[in-house]
Design a protein around this motif. Sequence first.
Motif, short mmCIF file in Angstrom:
data_model
loop_
_atom_site.label_atom_id
_atom_site.label_comp_id
_atom_site.label_asym_id
_atom_site.label_seq_id
_atom_site.Cartn_x
_atom_site.Cartn_y
_atom_site.Cartn_z
N LYS A 167 -1.46 -3.01 10.32
CA LYS A 167 -2.20 -3.95 11.17
C LYS A 167 -2.76 -5.13 10.38
N THR A 168 -2.78 -5.05 9.07
CA THR A 168 -3.26 -6.19 8.27
C THR A 168 -2.11 -7.16 7.94
N LEU A 169 -0.86 -6.76 8.26
CA LEU A 169 0.31 -7.56 7.87
C LEU A 169 0.88 -8.32 9.06
N ASP A 170 1.69 -9.35 8.75
CA ASP A 170 2.44 -10.06 9.79
C ASP A 170 3.85 -9.48 9.85
N GLU A 202 -0.85 3.01 9.68
CA GLU A 202 -1.19 2.15 10.80
C GLU A 202 -2.26 1.12 10.40
N VAL A 203 -3.27 1.60 9.68
CA VAL A 203 -4.35 0.70 9.25
C VAL A 203 -3.78 -0.45 8.41
N PHE A 204 -2.88 -0.13 7.47
CA PHE A 204 -2.37 -1.19 6.60
C PHE A 204 -1.39 -2.09 7.35
N ARG A 253 0.87 -1.18 0.00
CA ARG A 253 0.00 0.00 0.00
C ARG A 253 0.90 1.22 0.00
N GLU A 289 4.40 -6.33 2.17
CA GLU A 289 4.47 -7.66 2.75
C GLU A 289 5.95 -8.09 2.74
N GLU A 342 -3.17 6.12 7.72
CA GLU A 342 -3.23 5.12 6.63
C GLU A 342 -2.17 4.04 6.86
#
Length: 421
Positions: free
Chosen positions: A134-137, A130-132, A121, A185, A128
Amino acid sequence: MKVLLVGGGGREHALGWKLNQSPLVSEIISAPGNPGLADLGRCVPVDAEDIAALLALAEKESSDLVVVGPEVPLTAGLVDQLGERGIAAFGPSARAAQLEGSKAFTKAFCDRHNIPTAAYRAVQTIDEAEVFLKTLDAPFVLKADGLAAGKGVVIAETLDEAIRAASAMLDGQFGSASQTLVIEEFMHGVEASFFALSDGETVMPLIAAQDHKRAYDGDKGPNTGGMGAFSPVPHMDEAMTQRVMDEIITPTITGMRDEGMVFCGVLFAGLMIDADGPRLIEFNVRFGDPECQVLMMRLHSDLLPLLMGCATGGLGDIPLPVWDDRGCAAVVMAAKGYPGAYGKALPIALPANVQDGSHVQVFHAGTMRNKAGQLVSSGGRVLSITALSSQPKDAADLAYRKIDQIKFPDGFYRTDIGVKL
Ligand code: AMP
Ligand code: GLY
């Protein structure tokens, strides 16, 4: 043919050394060059980022070909402006150089053309980011969008660390280069640097090399421009090379042309390879340093027609280059402290017999001559000792034997080049 070579690093010395072997080359002028290039031709004290002075120099010297080593003059449009003056130049236009100049551009381009790469992203605010994130490992990969001299990538182990890094970058850690961030990622696998030439139509594969980016042995310490390289790379066999061409390089050249940004020059793909195949880490639009040193040592063919073919078209009429089957390794000697603060004007004793004209070459980077004519350092990466032998590991051992003869007490080098962890 009169060649103007832009740059003054180990990469440019290697390009100049190879061009000097061409029967088609009558003179090599380097801007600004270095003491190694000074042995091959004239060096003119014009900075590689001073576009106006480079244009004036190319016109004054009536250069038949300008070979641009580093990325900054490419993204600044040097090749476009030379073209407007009718001067042939090796390297992409400013628009095509966005493949290196903007990571967000390249990621969006990869999406449009189905080129395999890490999910990402592009963000401009910490919310923005932080939101993205939090979707990752973990670990988290954050990159400044623009050019940051190889330093704009942060790999954070925890979410907190990633958020702090994102915030520092968006607050201007890399100036305008980090106004936009690319968050990615994390990809696992083995890396390789792969190179291909293009005149915008024909795509010509070169070969792969592997870089050692970290400063210290065992892949420890900060990232650098590269502390050593070797070639060939075992995991880049013929089948993998074909996949890289089919899945990454050719769709990029075709896609750029279709979008009206014809790419001419060398496309350098940083790759991550796992069981599913190759994925793109990043593109560069110039040769790698020190990868170029090992490529030039392994190249048997004349370099001039290849570069000229990219610059003026007709690459498809030139036979595929022939490569030395042997292994090659380049070991970089750097000034202590690099990639952080380091001293300059540090003495170097480089005996003439360290290089033998065939198996071992010493390429200069951050060196200069002091008033007394003695060789001293002038930059972070100082020399790359490049050797050929049966395998990359043997080539590195040969380079280390030669390094023992070089006296650079304020320098350091990695002792594990050619052995990838
Ligand atoms: P770059 O400047 O983009 O080549 O990144 C520098 C180094 O960071 C690369 O050589 C990789 O080792 C590492 N790196 C960059 N992006 C990723 C990623 N998405 N996954 C894993 N490692 C990465
Ligand atoms: N050695 C990596 C680079 O030139 O970017």
